[in-house]
Design a protein around this motif. Structure first.
Motif, PDB file in Angstrom:
ATOM      1  N   ARG A   1       0.841  -1.213   0.000  1.00 44.22           N
ATOM      2  CA  ARG A   1       0.000   0.000   0.000  1.00 44.22           C
ATOM      3  C   ARG A   1       0.870   1.254   0.000  1.00 44.22           C
ATOM      4  NH1 ARG A   1      -2.833  -3.347   3.288  1.00 44.22           N
ATOM      5  NH2 ARG A   1      -2.067  -2.406   5.210  1.00 44.22           N
ATOM      6  N   SER A   2       1.929   1.242   0.794  1.00 43.00           N
ATOM      7  CA  SER A   2       2.833   2.388   0.851  1.00 43.00           C
ATOM      8  C   SER A   2       3.520   2.618  -0.497  1.00 43.00           C
ATOM      9  CB  SER A   2       3.872   2.160   1.954  1.00 43.00           C
ATOM     10  OG  SER A   2       4.813   3.200   1.972  1.00 43.00           O
ATOM     11  N   HIS A  14       1.003   3.910  -3.025  1.00 47.74           N
ATOM     12  CA  HIS A  14       0.740   5.319  -2.718  1.00 47.74           C
ATOM     13  C   HIS A  14       1.896   6.174  -3.234  1.00 47.74           C
ATOM     14  CE1 HIS A  14      -0.883   8.777  -0.632  1.00 47.74           C
ATOM     15  NE2 HIS A  14       0.254   8.933   0.012  1.00 47.74           N
ATOM     16  N   GLU A  30      -4.506   6.882  -0.917  1.00 47.87           N
ATOM     17  CA  GLU A  30      -4.477   5.815   0.086  1.00 47.87           C
ATOM     18  C   GLU A  30      -5.648   4.854  -0.102  1.00 47.87           C
ATOM     19  OE1 GLU A  30      -3.813   7.047   4.106  1.00 47.87           O
ATOM     20  OE2 GLU A  30      -2.170   8.372   3.532  1.00 47.87           O
TER      21      GLU A  30
END
Length: 107
Positions: free
Chosen positions: A75-76, A79, A85
């Motif tokens: 996810r980071s 992003h 997000e």
């Protein structure tokens, strides 16, 4: 401009990369994510696309990912590649299903 696509396999990812290149994206603008780290790395190497790293995430997030779960790390990185997000969380759930996520982002 950020575009996001879900594909089933590396063949479809290759087709999507070729389509994005014809639309004006460079290989440096395209990121491919897989839930399995080795699969993602192999596909990025084979298709000459980018892996999200320190440049996209920044130093602190890169260091934090060394101690995060794979889902948090993905996810980071997504992003950092340009997704919001919420979009990164939705994309990570598609990765859980075995799909690949292709992100094109002209910086």
């Amino acid at each position: 401009m950020v575009e996001k696509f879900y594909v089933e396999n590396a063949v479809q990812a290759k087709e999507k990369v070729e389509e994005l290149v014809t639309k004006g994206y460079t290989h440096d603008d395209i990121y491919i994510f897989a839930h399995d780290k080795k699969r993602g790395s192999d596909i990025n190497d084979a298709l000459d696309t980018e892996e999200a790293g320190m440049k996209e995430q920044g130093f602190l997030d890169s260091m934090k990912n060394m101690f995060s779960s794979r889902g948090d790390e993905l996810r980071s990185k997504m992003h950092g590649a340009g997704l919001t997000e919420d979009d990164a969380a939705a994309a990570e759930s598609e990765l859980d299903k075995g799909k690949l996520v292709v992100i094109a982002n002209k910086n």
